[in-house]
Design a protein around this motif. Structure first.
Motif, PDB file in Angstrom:
ATOM      1  N   THR A 194       0.854  -1.184   0.000  1.00  0.00           N
ATOM      2  CA  THR A 194       0.000   0.000   0.000  1.00  0.00           C
ATOM      3  C   THR A 194       0.893   1.238   0.000  1.00  0.00           C
ATOM      4  OG1 THR A 194      -0.080   0.021   2.422  1.00  0.00           O
ATOM      5  CG2 THR A 194      -1.831  -1.161   1.272  1.00  0.00           C
ATOM      6  N   PHE A 195       0.327   2.380  -0.354  1.00  0.00           N
ATOM      7  CA  PHE A 195       1.086   3.626  -0.334  1.00  0.00           C
ATOM      8  C   PHE A 195       1.324   4.074   1.109  1.00  0.00           C
ATOM      9  CE2 PHE A 195      -0.770   4.767  -4.697  1.00  0.00           C
ATOM     10  CZ  PHE A 195       0.379   4.366  -5.361  1.00  0.00           C
ATOM     11  N   LYS A 196       2.557   4.348   1.438  1.00  0.00           N
ATOM     12  CA  LYS A 196       2.856   4.937   2.747  1.00  0.00           C
ATOM     13  C   LYS A 196       2.416   6.395   2.765  1.00  0.00           C
ATOM     14  CE  LYS A 196       6.736   6.213   5.741  1.00  0.00           C
ATOM     15  NZ  LYS A 196       8.214   6.223   5.886  1.00  0.00           N
ATOM     16  N   ASP A 197       2.640   7.108   1.666  1.00  0.00           N
ATOM     17  CA  ASP A 197       2.217   8.497   1.472  1.00  0.00           C
ATOM     18  C   ASP A 197       1.614   8.611   0.083  1.00  0.00           C
ATOM     19  OD1 ASP A 197       3.445   9.820   3.936  1.00  0.00           O
ATOM     20  OD2 ASP A 197       5.237   8.932   3.029  1.00  0.00           O
ATOM     21  N   PRO A 198       0.737   9.598  -0.139  1.00  0.00           N
ATOM     22  CA  PRO A 198       0.175   9.782  -1.479  1.00  0.00           C
ATOM     23  C   PRO A 198       1.291  10.054  -2.489  1.00  0.00           C
ATOM     24  CG  PRO A 198      -1.067  11.032   0.148  1.00  0.00           C
ATOM     25  CD  PRO A 198       0.156  10.544   0.844  1.00  0.00           C
ATOM     26  N   PRO A 199       1.215   9.464  -3.660  1.00  0.00           N
ATOM     27  CA  PRO A 199       2.251   9.674  -4.676  1.00  0.00           C
ATOM     28  C   PRO A 199       2.475  11.159  -4.962  1.00  0.00           C
ATOM     29  CG  PRO A 199       0.804   7.909  -5.336  1.00  0.00           C
ATOM     30  CD  PRO A 199       0.184   8.526  -4.120  1.00  0.00           C
ATOM     31  N   GLY A 200       3.742  11.550  -5.041  1.00  0.00           N
ATOM     32  CA  GLY A 200       4.084  12.929  -5.352  1.00  0.00           C
ATOM     33  C   GLY A 200       4.094  13.863  -4.166  1.00  0.00           C
ATOM     34  N   SER A 201       3.705  13.376  -2.980  1.00  0.00           N
ATOM     35  CA  SER A 201       3.598  14.274  -1.825  1.00  0.00           C
ATOM     36  C   SER A 201       4.843  14.292  -0.953  1.00  0.00           C
ATOM     37  CB  SER A 201       2.399  13.862  -0.956  1.00  0.00           C
ATOM     38  OG  SER A 201       2.614  12.576  -0.373  1.00  0.00           O
ATOM     39  N   THR A 202       5.583  13.190  -0.928  1.00  0.00           N
ATOM     40  CA  THR A 202       6.729  13.073  -0.021  1.00  0.00           C
ATOM     41  C   THR A 202       7.888  12.392  -0.729  1.00  0.00           C
ATOM     42  OG1 THR A 202       5.236  12.853   1.868  1.00  0.00           O
ATOM     43  CG2 THR A 202       7.536  12.197   2.203  1.00  0.00           C
ATOM     44  N   ARG A 203       9.041  12.992  -0.620  1.00  0.00           N
ATOM     45  CA  ARG A 203      10.227  12.365  -1.215  1.00  0.00           C
ATOM     46  C   ARG A 203      10.947  11.554  -0.148  1.00  0.00           C
ATOM     47  NH1 ARG A 203      13.866  15.698  -5.257  1.00  0.00           N
ATOM     48  NH2 ARG A 203      11.903  15.388  -6.369  1.00  0.00           N
ATOM     49  N   GLU A 204      11.012  10.264  -0.358  1.00  0.00           N
ATOM     50  CA  GLU A 204      11.710   9.356   0.555  1.00  0.00           C
ATOM     51  C   GLU A 204      12.467   8.337  -0.289  1.00  0.00           C
ATOM     52  OE1 GLU A 204      10.872   6.373   4.356  1.00  0.00           O
ATOM     53  OE2 GLU A 204       9.266   7.654   3.574  1.00  0.00           O
ATOM     54  N   TYR A 205      13.720   8.188  -0.013  1.00  0.00           N
ATOM     55  CA  TYR A 205      14.603   7.363  -0.827  1.00  0.00           C
ATOM     56  C   TYR A 205      14.065   5.951  -1.007  1.00  0.00           C
ATOM     57  CZ  TYR A 205      19.157   5.650  -2.526  1.00  0.00           C
ATOM     58  OH  TYR A 205      20.178   5.116  -3.271  1.00  0.00           O
ATOM     59  N   HIS A 206      13.697   5.614  -2.230  1.00  0.00           N
ATOM     60  CA  HIS A 206      13.223   4.263  -2.560  1.00  0.00           C
ATOM     61  C   HIS A 206      14.436   3.405  -2.913  1.00  0.00           C
ATOM     62  CE1 HIS A 206       9.447   6.330  -2.527  1.00  0.00           C
ATOM     63  NE2 HIS A 206       8.759   5.370  -3.108  1.00  0.00           N
ATOM     64  N   PHE A 207      15.331   3.279  -1.938  1.00  0.00           N
ATOM     65  CA  PHE A 207      16.609   2.624  -2.194  1.00  0.00           C
ATOM     66  C   PHE A 207      16.448   1.181  -2.639  1.00  0.00           C
ATOM     67  CE2 PHE A 207      15.554   1.440   2.083  1.00  0.00           C
ATOM     68  CZ  PHE A 207      16.115   0.203   2.292  1.00  0.00           C
ATOM     69  N   PHE A 208      15.413   0.512  -2.169  1.00  0.00           N
ATOM     70  CA  PHE A 208      15.258  -0.905  -2.436  1.00  0.00           C
ATOM     71  C   PHE A 208      14.165  -1.189  -3.457  1.00  0.00           C
ATOM     72  CE2 PHE A 208      13.621  -5.176  -1.198  1.00  0.00           C
ATOM     73  CZ  PHE A 208      14.769  -5.902  -1.452  1.00  0.00           C
ATOM     74  N   THR A 209      13.153  -0.349  -3.507  1.00  0.00           N
ATOM     75  CA  THR A 209      11.964  -0.674  -4.301  1.00  0.00           C
ATOM     76  C   THR A 209      11.959  -0.073  -5.704  1.00  0.00           C
ATOM     77  OG1 THR A 209      10.840   1.235  -3.310  1.00  0.00           O
ATOM     78  CG2 THR A 209      10.531  -0.900  -2.236  1.00  0.00           C
ATOM     79  N   ARG A 210      12.686   1.001  -5.909  1.00  0.00           N
ATOM     80  CA  ARG A 210      12.611   1.717  -7.196  1.00  0.00           C
ATOM     81  C   ARG A 210      12.956   0.803  -8.373  1.00  0.00           C
ATOM     82  NH1 ARG A 210      16.494   5.039 -10.098  1.00  0.00           N
ATOM     83  NH2 ARG A 210      15.559   6.870 -11.091  1.00  0.00           N
ATOM     84  N   GLY A 211      14.026   0.070  -8.239  1.00  0.00           N
ATOM     85  CA  GLY A 211      14.448  -0.804  -9.328  1.00  0.00           C
ATOM     86  C   GLY A 211      13.484  -1.951  -9.587  1.00  0.00           C
ATOM     87  N   TRP A 212      12.974  -2.557  -8.499  1.00  0.00           N
ATOM     88  CA  TRP A 212      12.061  -3.673  -8.672  1.00  0.00           C
ATOM     89  C   TRP A 212      10.772  -3.217  -9.361  1.00  0.00           C
ATOM     90  CZ3 TRP A 212      14.492  -7.847  -8.564  1.00  0.00           C
ATOM     91  CH2 TRP A 212      15.390  -8.203  -7.577  1.00  0.00           C
ATOM     92  N   ILE A 213      10.243  -2.052  -8.952  1.00  0.00           N
ATOM     93  CA  ILE A 213       9.003  -1.555  -9.563  1.00  0.00           C
ATOM     94  C   ILE A 213       9.240  -1.156 -11.006  1.00  0.00           C
ATOM     95  CG2 ILE A 213       7.233   0.237  -9.436  1.00  0.00           C
ATOM     96  CD1 ILE A 213       7.689   0.279  -6.378  1.00  0.00           C
ATOM     97  N   ALA A 214      10.357  -0.495 -11.266  1.00  0.00           N
ATOM     98  CA  ALA A 214      10.680  -0.093 -12.642  1.00  0.00           C
ATOM     99  C   ALA A 214      10.824  -1.317 -13.538  1.00  0.00           C
ATOM    100  CB  ALA A 214      11.964   0.730 -12.651  1.00  0.00           C
ATOM    101  N   ASN A 215      11.394  -2.375 -12.994  1.00  0.00           N
ATOM    102  CA  ASN A 215      11.561  -3.608 -13.756  1.00  0.00           C
ATOM    103  C   ASN A 215      10.203  -4.180 -14.173  1.00  0.00           C
ATOM    104  OD1 ASN A 215      13.189  -6.040 -14.676  1.00  0.00           O
ATOM    105  ND2 ASN A 215      11.847  -6.999 -13.166  1.00  0.00           N
ATOM    106  N   GLU A 216       9.253  -4.133 -13.252  1.00  0.00           N
ATOM    107  CA  GLU A 216       7.923  -4.654 -13.582  1.00  0.00           C
ATOM    108  C   GLU A 216       7.265  -3.819 -14.661  1.00  0.00           C
ATOM    109  OE1 GLU A 216       6.628  -7.486 -12.451  1.00  0.00           O
ATOM    110  OE2 GLU A 216       8.397  -7.862 -11.210  1.00  0.00           O
TER     111      GLU A 216
END
Length: 216
Positions: A194-216
C-alpha cells in the motif's frame, strides 16, 4: 598587586577557554575515530594496506586518494576502474593484509549504481515514445492498483516520491533468481503493498523498491 591578581585571573579565564576548546576538539576527534571504527570495523596500520593494478600517467593522484581511504579506515576491500572515452585510465584494487585474497575479479555487491542505469533505460523508453513520465503505473501494470495504489506516476517513482520506499515483507533468496522474477515472484510482493504516502507528496529514498518496480 591588584593588577597582578587581575592578570592572573584573566589568564585563568583564557586558559579555561583554551582547555574547553581543546577538550571539545579532542572529543570531536575521538568521535570521528569512533565513527570510522563503527563504519569499517577497524583502523588498519599503514603497512597493512595493499594497492595493486595500474593508473595511466596523470592519474596517479587517484591511486593516492584510493589508498588514503584505506589508511583512514573508510575501506576494507575495494576496486576502482575508470574509463575516459575508450581508454581505461584507472584499474586498481586494494585491501588490508588479512583480506589479501581480494582481487580485480572478486565479486562485490553494488548499491544504487543501478539507479542511473534504470534512469537511462526509462529515458530511452520515453524518448522512443513507448512511455511518458506522466503515465500512471496502473495503466501499464493493472495489477499494481491493488490495495488502492492508484494515481502513482512513473515520474513519482523516478523521483523517489511514489510512496513505497520499502516493502512490508522480505524477498526470499530464490525470488530473485531470473526464472522466478519472470514468474512474477517479486511482482506479487509489490502488488500487495500500500502507499505509505500519497504519490508525489513526499520524497523518501526508494533505495530498495525503485528498481524492482521499474523492472515490472
Amino acid at each position: 598587586m591588584a593588577d597582578v591578581s587581575e592578570m592572573i585571573s584573566e589568564l585563568s579565564v583564557v586558559a579555561g577557554d583554551v582547555s574547553v576548546v581543546v577538550t571539545d576538539a579532542a572529543k570531536r576527534g575521538q568521535k570521528l575515530l569512533a565513527d570510522i571504527f563503527m563504519l569499517a570495523g577497524y583502523l588498519p596500520a599503514k603497512e597493512q594496506v595493499f594497492i595493486e593494478g595500474h593508473v595511466a600517467p596523470g592519474f596517479e593522484q587517484v591511486k593516492h586518494l584510493f589508498e588514503e581511504n584505506f589508511k583512514k579506515g573508510f575501506e576494507k576491500s575495494a576496486q576502482l576502474c575508470v574509463y575516459v572515452g575508450e581508454e581505461k585510465v584507472v584499474d586498481i584494487w586494494g585491501s588490508v593484509e588479512y583480506c589479501s585474497e581480494f582481487g580485480p575479479d572478486t565479486l562485490v555487491n553494488i548499491f544504487s549504481s543501478s539507479k542511473s542505469l534504470t534512469s537511462i533505460a526509462m529515458a530511452k523508453l520515453v524518448d522512443s515514445g513507448v512511455i511518458n513520465y506522466d503515465m500512471e503505473i496502473e495503466d501499464i501494470w493493472p495489477e499494481f492498483a491493488a490495495n488502492g495504489k492508484i494515481g502513482g506516476k512513473i515520474c513519482d517513482l523516478m523521483r523517489h516520491e511514489l510512496g513505497i520506499p520499502t516493502l512490508d515483507k522480505a524477498i526470499g533468496h530464490d525470488d530473485i533468481l531470473i526464472d522466478n522474477i519472470k514468474q512474477n515472484k517479486i511482482g506479487e510482493v509489490i502488488v500487495e503493498q500500500t502507499f505509505k504516502d500519497p504519490p508525489g507528496s513526499t520524497r523518501e529514498y526508494h533505495f530498495f523498491t525503485r528498481g524492482w518496480i521499474a523492472n515490472e
